[in-house]
Design a protein around this motif. Sequence first.
Motif, short mmCIF file in Angstrom:
data_model
loop_
_atom_site.label_atom_id
_atom_site.label_comp_id
_atom_site.label_asym_id
_atom_site.label_seq_id
_atom_site.Cartn_x
_atom_site.Cartn_y
_atom_site.Cartn_z
N VAL A 1 0.86 -1.19 0.00
CA VAL A 1 0.00 0.00 0.00
C VAL A 1 0.89 1.24 0.00
O VAL A 1 2.06 1.16 0.37
N PRO A 2 0.36 2.39 -0.44
CA PRO A 2 1.17 3.61 -0.41
C PRO A 2 1.54 4.00 1.03
O PRO A 2 0.70 3.89 1.93
N VAL A 3 2.78 4.45 1.21
CA VAL A 3 3.23 4.89 2.52
C VAL A 3 3.76 6.30 2.38
O VAL A 3 4.55 6.58 1.48
N VAL A 4 3.28 7.22 3.24
CA VAL A 4 3.74 8.61 3.17
C VAL A 4 4.31 9.00 4.53
O VAL A 4 3.69 8.75 5.56
N GLY A 5 5.49 9.60 4.52
CA GLY A 5 6.08 10.11 5.77
C GLY A 5 5.63 11.54 6.01
O GLY A 5 5.65 12.35 5.10
N THR A 6 5.20 11.86 7.24
CA THR A 6 4.76 13.23 7.52
C THR A 6 5.29 13.70 8.88
O THR A 6 5.65 12.90 9.72
N SER A 7 5.34 15.03 9.05
CA SER A 7 5.40 15.62 10.39
C SER A 7 4.28 16.63 10.38
O SER A 7 4.47 17.78 9.99
N ALA A 8 3.11 16.17 10.77
CA ALA A 8 1.91 17.00 10.60
C ALA A 8 2.04 18.34 11.29
O ALA A 8 1.48 19.34 10.84
N ARG A 9 2.80 18.40 12.39
CA ARG A 9 2.90 19.66 13.13
C ARG A 9 3.54 20.75 12.30
O ARG A 9 3.23 21.92 12.45
N ASN A 10 4.49 20.35 11.44
CA ASN A 10 5.14 21.36 10.60
C ASN A 10 4.55 21.39 9.19
O ASN A 10 5.06 22.06 8.32
#
Lengths: 714, 80
Positions: free
Chosen positions: A162-171
């Motif tokens: 499945v698609p995997v996305v890395g995030t830092s939602a706070r920034n």
Amino acid sequence: MGLTNQSTGIGIIDRMIEIKSTSPEDFIIALAGNPNTGKSTVFNSLTGLKQHTGNWPGKTVTNAQGRYSYRERNYTLVDLPGTYSILANSVEEQIARDFICFGNPQVTIVVMDATCLERNLNLALQILEITDRVVLCVNLMDEARRKNISINLNKLSEILGVPVVGTSARNGEGLDNLKNAVEKVALGKIKPNPNSIAYNDKVQGGIEELTPYINSKIGDRIDNSWLALRLIDRDNSLLESISNFLKLDLMQNRVISEKLLDIWERLSRDGYTEETLRDNIVTSLIKESEIISKSVVTNIKNQKNLDYKIDNILTSKTFGFPIMIALLGIIFWITIVGANYPSEMLAKGFFWIEEQLLVLFSYLKTPPWIHEILVLGMYRTLAWVVSVMLPPMAIFFPIFTLLEDLGYLPRIAFNLDYYFKKACTHGKQALTMCMGFGCNAAGVIACRIIDSPRERLIGIITNNFVPCNGRFPILIAMAGMFIAGFAGIFGAFAATLSILVAIVLGIFITLIISRILSKTILKGLPSTFTLELPPYRKPQIGRIIIRSIFDRTLFVLGRAVVVAAPAGAVIWIMGNINLGGISLLVHCARFFDPFARLIGLDGYIFMAFILGLPANEIVIPILIMSYMSKGSMLELSSLNEMKELFINNGWTWMTAVCTMIFTLNHWPCATTLLTIRKETQSWKWTWISFIVPTITGIIICFIVAQTARILGIV
Amino acid sequence: MKEKIISLNKLAIGSSGLVKQLTAQGNIRRRLLDLGITKDTIIESLRKSPKGDPIAFQIRSAVIALRSEESSKILVQWIE
């Protein structure tokens, strides 16, 4: 007194999330994840909504929904409760599972904590068994980098299909990629192809045998082999949901139920009991998570980090409690000292406006009673509410939010849990109690994080024993006037100390009443308790200030203003309608006076609390209004003049102490009561929540007042 | 000596144990499994709370506090 669903209100947590305000073309996106993975932050960043986030597990207790647009398409995002699993061990898990199963989301985003991928993978794998329309969002990448954890996202995507996305939602990092991946899955441009979990041969054999029969009955509405597995695992709550949502009773189907009996018999011949079978299934998932995590995460060793050292101090035997009390003390000290000056400024400003208003009204030549109701009744009460409440709140809320953001609240729960266990209640009650410091209605709602109905009710009934932000101003005003005033240069210090004592007393009473309830009308033993101590997080000061001012301060103030204005008018009318030469207000106060004096108050104070039912914020303004309407019109522009007014009306330090105690222990405000009614679905428990703190307050005040009188120290 | 099996709440602070068996039943058992406490998991005892109970453990990269009611139902083999 039976604890049925009806009486405890567990039944009321909506069995199914309803999608609000959405058009048929909208894509529906479910947001799932473990507690404390920044799920709410992802939600807020995507939708721009200001759902409150805190660094403690179980924050999302109600379901938030929001919308966002991306490349001219609209998406409705549904924030599911944070859970470690969706094998339906609790109501939250059931809600999350049912929405993914039957709510037909086009895409399910699973938010994962990059610093703790292995544990998070368990939930992701479970969701991937139900649906393949999944996007994994590995959040908190910034924090992982800080801890030298690196994750091979491509490899993770390859392994899971499945698609995997890395995030830092706070920034805001990675959110665009996330929206892009969601769009592709929603439009079918990416067809995820997750690998299935390898269960052992016996279980796998059973699944394969049962699947075709399930398919003939249910079609492709639910993943067939997953459903087969759940049936073999005796998942009755799923059967219940299937009959609710699909109007199908699978066990009525003879072929399926016979096959199932067959499989169970075979498994038990192979030595699987109900328990070991479940162990085996759960262990397969966890083993799989472990293997995947090992192959994509590097540098996981390095755990004895700063958090460990901080916790060694903050939760240590020697410093744990002193630091906790000192922190609270510092917060209140800053609030009291810092609020003084702006409070007076505001009061002066409002008073100046009041004069101008009177000038305006006399220029307009309105009848005196109109401008008196409007200006001396409504406006003056409003002005008092704002000038007394706004400065302390604008100081208190950001600091409290800061602690919440840092992740200190679970540490408080950890420190205090021993006492809550002794009181036979749930450890999470420490968290709901802390929420009560903000607002008791919010604290009552937060009690949903407690699974056991018995302990949840105790949490709800006792939440009112910690002072909310509507009541802090009363405590602060009393302490400021009567305790700081007598203590000379140590005034602020003594005032802080007295508020601390009040809070510790509140916690103490919470524990005692919880224990009494556990031994009487809510008998039982404490249930399972596990508490995650999440990593400390660097708070974002700017966002905290904005959020706590706008979300909390203005919200609470707005509520107070809405009730204060009409209440001011009512009080003014009561103070100015005369019956037999005495105003209505005085009549009422006289009626309550003998009783009120027994408990160290007077009729006016007691009536102010009664009239303050809509919101505790207006108790002090009502009190001032009623004293002033007796004739002694004062220009109240400072705390000192307020004190003089009170002393002229017979106040002593004992009156102040009893008022503080009664502030801490009396009926919950109307909002809280209505919330309790909603949460418990029962007037009986609402009534009990009303009467328990009231009786407690009356008893304590009576003892204090009478003791002081007998000892002759008043 | 190293073969000794003890319950998790008896594990000395700072040392680690290998999970051998869960004696909990029903709902508690499921919760513990969900947290990743399965056979052969390594758990490190991190610290006691000020009153000695609950105790915080390092379980699969997360820090989880357990009351003695739960941790006494996890049997571990002391490893270091």
